[in-house]
Design a protein around this motif. Sequence first.
Motif, short mmCIF file in Angstrom:
data_model
loop_
_atom_site.label_atom_id
_atom_site.label_comp_id
_atom_site.label_asym_id
_atom_site.label_seq_id
_atom_site.Cartn_x
_atom_site.Cartn_y
_atom_site.Cartn_z
N ASN A 137 0.96 -1.08 -0.09
CA ASN A 137 0.10 -0.03 0.05
C ASN A 137 1.00 1.25 -0.05
OD1 ASN A 137 -2.46 -1.33 0.22
ND2 ASN A 137 -1.88 -1.83 2.27
N VAL A 138 0.33 2.25 -0.56
CA VAL A 138 0.83 3.59 -0.68
C VAL A 138 -0.13 4.41 -0.01
CG1 VAL A 138 1.90 5.47 -2.12
CG2 VAL A 138 2.70 3.04 -2.64
N ILE A 139 0.59 5.49 0.68
CA ILE A 139 -0.58 6.80 1.15
C ILE A 139 0.00 7.96 0.27
CG2 ILE A 139 -1.33 8.01 3.11
CD1 ILE A 139 -2.06 4.98 3.24
N ALA B 227 -4.71 18.94 1.84
CA ALA B 227 -6.16 19.00 1.17
C ALA B 227 -6.79 17.72 1.31
CB ALA B 227 -5.82 19.82 -0.21
N GLU B 228 -5.91 16.67 0.60
CA GLU B 228 -6.32 15.37 0.65
C GLU B 228 -5.30 14.49 1.18
OE1 GLU B 228 -9.10 15.24 -3.50
OE2 GLU B 228 -7.17 15.19 -3.49
N VAL B 229 -5.76 13.20 1.83
CA VAL B 229 -4.81 12.06 2.37
C VAL B 229 -5.95 11.01 1.81
CG1 VAL B 229 -5.69 12.36 4.63
CG2 VAL B 229 -3.58 11.15 3.82
N TYR B 230 -5.10 9.75 1.21
CA TYR B 230 -5.97 8.55 0.91
C TYR B 230 -4.78 7.63 0.61
CZ TYR B 230 -5.25 10.56 -3.91
OH TYR B 230 -4.87 10.84 -5.13
N SER B 231 -5.55 6.60 0.76
CA SER B 231 -4.73 5.00 0.40
C SER B 231 -4.61 4.97 -1.27
CB SER B 231 -5.19 3.85 1.20
OG SER B 231 -6.38 3.68 0.64
N GLN B 232 -3.47 4.31 -1.76
CA GLN B 232 -3.50 3.91 -3.08
C GLN B 232 -3.85 2.36 -3.09
OE1 GLN B 232 -2.87 5.76 -6.03
NE2 GLN B 232 -2.93 3.69 -7.06
N CYS B 233 -4.32 1.99 -4.27
CA CYS B 233 -4.44 0.64 -4.52
C CYS B 233 -2.93 -0.21 -4.48
CB CYS B 233 -5.08 0.36 -5.86
SG CYS B 233 -5.46 -1.38 -6.33
N ALA B 234 -3.16 -1.36 -3.94
CA ALA B 234 -1.75 -2.17 -3.91
C ALA B 234 -1.53 -2.75 -5.04
CB ALA B 234 -2.02 -3.18 -2.64
N ARG B 235 -2.05 -2.81 -6.17
CA ARG B 235 -1.98 -3.63 -7.37
C ARG B 235 -0.61 -3.12 -8.25
NH1 ARG B 235 -7.67 -2.88 -7.62
NH2 ARG B 235 -8.88 -4.53 -7.74
N ALA B 236 -0.24 -2.03 -7.96
CA ALA B 236 0.99 -1.43 -8.64
C ALA B 236 2.10 -2.06 -8.17
CB ALA B 236 1.14 -0.07 -8.93
N ILE C 235 7.75 -5.52 -5.97
CA ILE C 235 9.01 -4.56 -5.39
C ILE C 235 9.74 -5.23 -4.28
CG2 ILE C 235 7.29 -3.41 -4.10
CD1 ILE C 235 10.25 -2.01 -6.51
N TRP C 236 8.76 -5.91 -3.34
CA TRP C 236 9.57 -6.22 -2.19
C TRP C 236 9.95 -7.89 -2.14
CZ3 TRP C 236 10.73 -2.04 -0.54
CH2 TRP C 236 9.73 -0.92 -0.50
N ALA C 237 9.79 -8.37 -3.30
CA ALA C 237 10.01 -9.98 -3.33
C ALA C 237 11.07 -10.25 -4.48
CB ALA C 237 8.70 -10.60 -3.70
#
Length: 208
Positions: free
Chosen positions: A115-117, A151-160, A166-168
């Motif tokens: 996930n990315v915020i 102004a906005e904060v939200y989570s990014q879909c994990a699919r990318a 990236i971590w494996a």
Amino acid sequence: MRRQGFAVTDTITDIATLESIYGTPAEASLIKVADRLTPLYAKWIMASRLCVVSTVGPDGTDGSPRGDDGPVVQALDAKTLLLPDWRGNNRIDTLRNIVADGRISLMFIVPGSHNVIRVNGTALVSVAPDLLSRFDQKGRQPRSVIVITVAEVYSQCARALMRARIWASGDESADLPSIGALLEEQKNDFDGAAYDAEWAARAVKTMW
């Protein structure tokens, strides 16, 4: 007219056509947006040691990674993030853009999480002593602090990140050109090998 394998007539030029291709957003993608740092969003961001900062100015756009050995930003309050500008290459592309056009976006990344915020807002560059001192590292301080109004904060879909593994995938950098080689490609008489040989010691010495 066809250019680089695609026809200009295939270009989408209005929002209605774009929306007809992609359809209606899922509920989760709409309700996730907050206008401030909620407790859980703040917890996630404070766990991040790396963010990518995007800005825009009269000469174009800029994207810059920012990292620290602890939280990459501090939260002054629920609407304000502080990002220190530590020593770099002195191009100050990000800071130039902020001074000219305060719009800013940040992507916060935590190792192991897909996930990315994301944060969107406005920013200014401050040299206020009380802000600089908040980031004191053994007597060294950043030369400025980017003050971000959320102004906005939200989570990014994990699919990318999942697609990129990236971590494996482990270290895949063995065959990449060094920075010295990239510099030498731009300027033939630049000593790329010497630059690479000296970089590690120089980087540690001037980290902050």
